[in-house]
Design an enzyme around this catalytic site. Sequence first.
Site, PDB file in Angstrom:
ATOM      1  N   ASP A  53       0.841  -1.196   0.000  1.00  0.00           N
ATOM      2  CA  ASP A  53       0.000   0.000   0.000  1.00  0.00           C
ATOM      3  C   ASP A  53       0.873   1.241   0.000  1.00  0.00           C
ATOM      4  O   ASP A  53       2.086   1.184   0.247  1.00  0.00           O
ATOM      5  CB  ASP A  53      -0.895   0.023   1.243  1.00  0.00           C
ATOM      6  N   LYS A  66      -3.095   3.499  -3.101  1.00  0.00           N
ATOM      7  CA  LYS A  66      -4.266   4.280  -3.471  1.00  0.00           C
ATOM      8  C   LYS A  66      -4.107   5.712  -2.974  1.00  0.00           C
ATOM      9  O   LYS A  66      -3.650   5.951  -1.855  1.00  0.00           O
ATOM     10  CB  LYS A  66      -5.536   3.674  -2.852  1.00  0.00           C
ATOM     11  N   MET A  71      -9.616   8.909   7.739  1.00  0.00           N
ATOM     12  CA  MET A  71      -9.971   9.415   6.405  1.00  0.00           C
ATOM     13  C   MET A  71     -11.039  10.495   6.518  1.00  0.00           C
ATOM     14  O   MET A  71     -11.997  10.537   5.744  1.00  0.00           O
ATOM     15  CB  MET A  71     -10.450   8.263   5.509  1.00  0.00           C
TER      16      MET A  71
END
Length: 259
Positions: A49, A76, A183
């Site tokens: 990641d 991502k 997030m």
Amino acid sequence: MTADGIDPTAGSVTTAGSVTLVGAGPGDAGLLTVRGLRALQEAEVIVADRLGARAVLAQLADDGVRIDAEVVDVGKLPGHHPVPQDGINELLVSLAHEGRRVVRLKGGDPFVFGRGREEQLFCEAAGIPVEVIPGVTSAVAVPGLAGIPLTQRGVAETFTVASAHDQIEALGGGRDHTVVLLMGVNTLGHSAHVLASGARGGDCPVAIIEDAFGARERVTVGTLETIAHLAAARQVRSPAVVVIGDVVALSPYAGIAPS
């Protein structure tokens, strides 16, 4: 086929590979578990990641830790997923079917908003053995870095970790129920408004910890009423962890006005 009619490949069995899900922690190589490090050193390919994982690999290299595995980046960015989750699942199975020892290196803990269980089930359905090595989740480590305990006797006895993409309206409780939002920068204004309208109230303390363990590490402290304005004024950016509740007042940063 040999001269005497014997096929040397007959009855041979292809050695299956394996997948190990490793939690890289919050981005500090010192918080990677010993078992996780051993898995990285034994791996033939690492599917990594962006958040946490790549930073840990870079720090290990800087510290002279030798890792010989090929690294495949499936990181991502917010709103941009160059390798979708279905593609990651298929990649893990494909690499393991080649007989390779695969480490899926995920930021934080694989099972805390990491979709690790999805990857595990997909691999196991394809006959690939999977080991899970937990990691230190940023939901706990990052507030601790800012001196914020998620629970404290007489202040907060419980906490909830939520993705800001979830329905914030469903989060009950008052200021003694700590909320950690992951997030949550892009939806901070909405989240703060919703939580302020409940039992917590607009003067409930809030902290945002940016880029924890990184070069841009910074803490912004305000209230549910002021935090969106402060974040905009300071140009707060992801990655960041948001902590909401009276425990924020215990942080040494709580008495420092943001500059």
